[in-house]
Write a protein that holds these residues in place. Structure first.
Motif, short mmCIF file in Angstrom:
data_model
loop_
_atom_site.label_atom_id
_atom_site.label_comp_id
_atom_site.label_asym_id
_atom_site.label_seq_id
_atom_site.Cartn_x
_atom_site.Cartn_y
_atom_site.Cartn_z
N LEU A 29 0.91 -1.18 -0.08
CA LEU A 29 0.04 -0.01 -0.13
C LEU A 29 0.78 1.42 -0.02
O LEU A 29 0.41 2.25 -0.41
CB LEU A 29 -1.09 -0.05 1.21
CG LEU A 29 -1.96 1.37 1.33
CD1 LEU A 29 -2.88 1.00 -0.05
CD2 LEU A 29 -2.85 0.92 2.86
N SER A 30 2.14 1.20 0.36
CA SER A 30 2.91 2.52 0.28
C SER A 30 3.09 2.81 -0.90
O SER A 30 3.68 4.04 -1.06
CB SER A 30 4.26 1.91 1.24
OG SER A 30 5.03 1.04 0.68
N ASN A 31 2.92 2.14 -1.99
CA ASN A 31 3.09 2.55 -3.29
C ASN A 31 2.22 3.74 -3.80
O ASN A 31 2.42 4.28 -4.82
CB ASN A 31 3.09 1.57 -4.16
CG ASN A 31 4.26 0.47 -4.48
OD1 ASN A 31 5.35 0.71 -3.65
ND2 ASN A 31 4.01 -0.89 -4.46
N TYR A 32 1.30 3.88 -2.92
CA TYR A 32 0.04 4.94 -3.47
C TYR A 32 -0.25 5.81 -2.19
O TYR A 32 -0.36 5.42 -1.13
CB TYR A 32 -1.38 3.96 -3.49
CG TYR A 32 -1.22 2.59 -4.27
CD1 TYR A 32 -1.33 2.65 -5.71
CD2 TYR A 32 -0.70 1.48 -3.79
CE1 TYR A 32 -1.15 1.73 -6.41
CE2 TYR A 32 -0.79 0.39 -4.74
CZ TYR A 32 -0.74 0.68 -5.89
OH TYR A 32 -0.65 -0.38 -6.85
N SER A 33 -0.32 7.20 -2.87
CA SER A 33 -1.13 8.04 -2.15
C SER A 33 -2.41 7.58 -1.76
O SER A 33 -3.02 7.15 -2.85
CB SER A 33 -0.67 9.40 -2.48
OG SER A 33 -0.97 9.47 -3.82
N MET A 34 -3.04 8.23 -0.94
CA MET A 34 -4.61 7.96 -0.72
C MET A 34 -5.27 9.13 -0.57
O MET A 34 -5.05 10.02 0.04
CB MET A 34 -4.98 6.82 0.16
CG MET A 34 -3.94 5.58 0.26
SD MET A 34 -4.45 4.51 -1.26
CE MET A 34 -6.21 4.18 -0.52
N GLY A 35 -6.75 9.05 -0.94
CA GLY A 35 -7.46 9.92 -0.88
C GLY A 35 -8.80 9.56 -0.18
O GLY A 35 -9.31 8.52 -0.40
N TRP A 36 -9.62 10.53 0.39
CA TRP A 36 -10.93 10.33 0.70
C TRP A 36 -11.91 11.45 0.17
O TRP A 36 -11.53 12.52 -0.20
CB TRP A 36 -11.31 10.58 2.40
CG TRP A 36 -10.80 9.07 3.04
CD1 TRP A 36 -9.79 9.03 3.53
CD2 TRP A 36 -11.63 8.11 3.16
NE1 TRP A 36 -9.89 7.83 4.16
CE2 TRP A 36 -10.93 7.27 4.00
CE3 TRP A 36 -13.00 7.60 2.70
CZ2 TRP A 36 -11.15 5.94 4.32
CZ3 TRP A 36 -13.48 6.48 2.96
CH2 TRP A 36 -12.57 5.41 3.93
N SER A 52 0.03 11.16 1.95
CA SER A 52 0.99 10.83 1.04
C SER A 52 1.37 9.30 1.37
O SER A 52 0.86 8.91 2.33
CB SER A 52 2.25 11.61 1.42
OG SER A 52 2.74 11.56 2.36
N ARG A 53 2.29 8.82 0.52
CA ARG A 53 2.47 7.50 0.64
C ARG A 53 2.98 6.96 2.09
O ARG A 53 2.58 5.84 2.44
CB ARG A 53 3.55 6.73 -0.53
CG ARG A 53 2.84 6.84 -1.82
CD ARG A 53 4.03 6.77 -2.92
NE ARG A 53 5.07 7.86 -2.90
CZ ARG A 53 5.83 7.94 -3.71
NH1 ARG A 53 6.41 6.81 -4.55
NH2 ARG A 53 6.60 9.09 -3.80
N SER A 54 3.88 7.68 2.57
CA SER A 54 4.50 7.48 3.85
C SER A 54 3.64 7.84 4.92
O SER A 54 3.97 7.50 6.16
CB SER A 54 5.89 7.93 3.84
OG SER A 54 5.99 9.29 4.16
N GLY A 55 2.56 8.67 4.60
CA GLY A 55 1.60 9.18 5.62
C GLY A 55 2.40 10.82 6.09
O GLY A 55 1.80 11.38 7.26
N GLY A 56 3.41 11.11 5.67
CA GLY A 56 3.98 12.25 6.09
C GLY A 56 3.29 13.63 5.81
O GLY A 56 3.39 14.88 6.35
#
Length: 124
Positions: A29-36, A52-56
């Motif tokens: 999952l770290s390959n993807y940035s995620m959105g809501w 972002s991918r790492s959550g930063g």
């Protein structure tokens, strides 16, 4: 191909809280940035939050800033949306989405994979 499944929606009174979860099939999952995103009846789908991918790096729509928090646990292949101080205008179907390309964006067109959504209804 990534499959996303949202959960955690429901009916809540104004001022209450819900936590949405988005479970992803991809073990990396770290390959993807995620959105809501969310879509209310008769309205266009709108951006809510992204991570972002790492959550930063986190982005929020002005309408939810200070009330919603996006987070992720890549080891569990899950993204969360903690929603506090809910308002009736938050009522919508909420979707999670995964972006495979570089960067974090707010436009729905920037995301490749989408869940089927979970309904959030806030009563007054």
């Amino acid at each position: 191909q990534v499959q996303l499944v949202e959960s955690g929606g429901g009916l809540v009174q104004a001022g209450g809280s819900l936590r949405l979860s988005c479970a992803a099939s991809d073990r990396t999952l770290s390959n993807y940035s995620m959105g809501w995103f969310r879509q209310a009846p008769g309205k266009e789908r709108e951006f809510v939050a992204a991570i972002s991918r790492s959550g930063g790096v986190n982005y929020y729509a002005d309408s939810v800033k200070g009330r919603f928090t996006i987070s992720r646990d890549n080891a569990k292949n899950t993204v969360f949306l903690q929603m506090n101080s809910l308002k009736p205008e938050d009522t919508a179907v909420y979707y999670c989405a995964a972006r495979a390309n570089f960067g974090v964006v707010k436009a729905a067109s920037g995301y490749r994979y989408w869940g089927q959504g979970t309904q959030v209804t806030v009563s007054s």
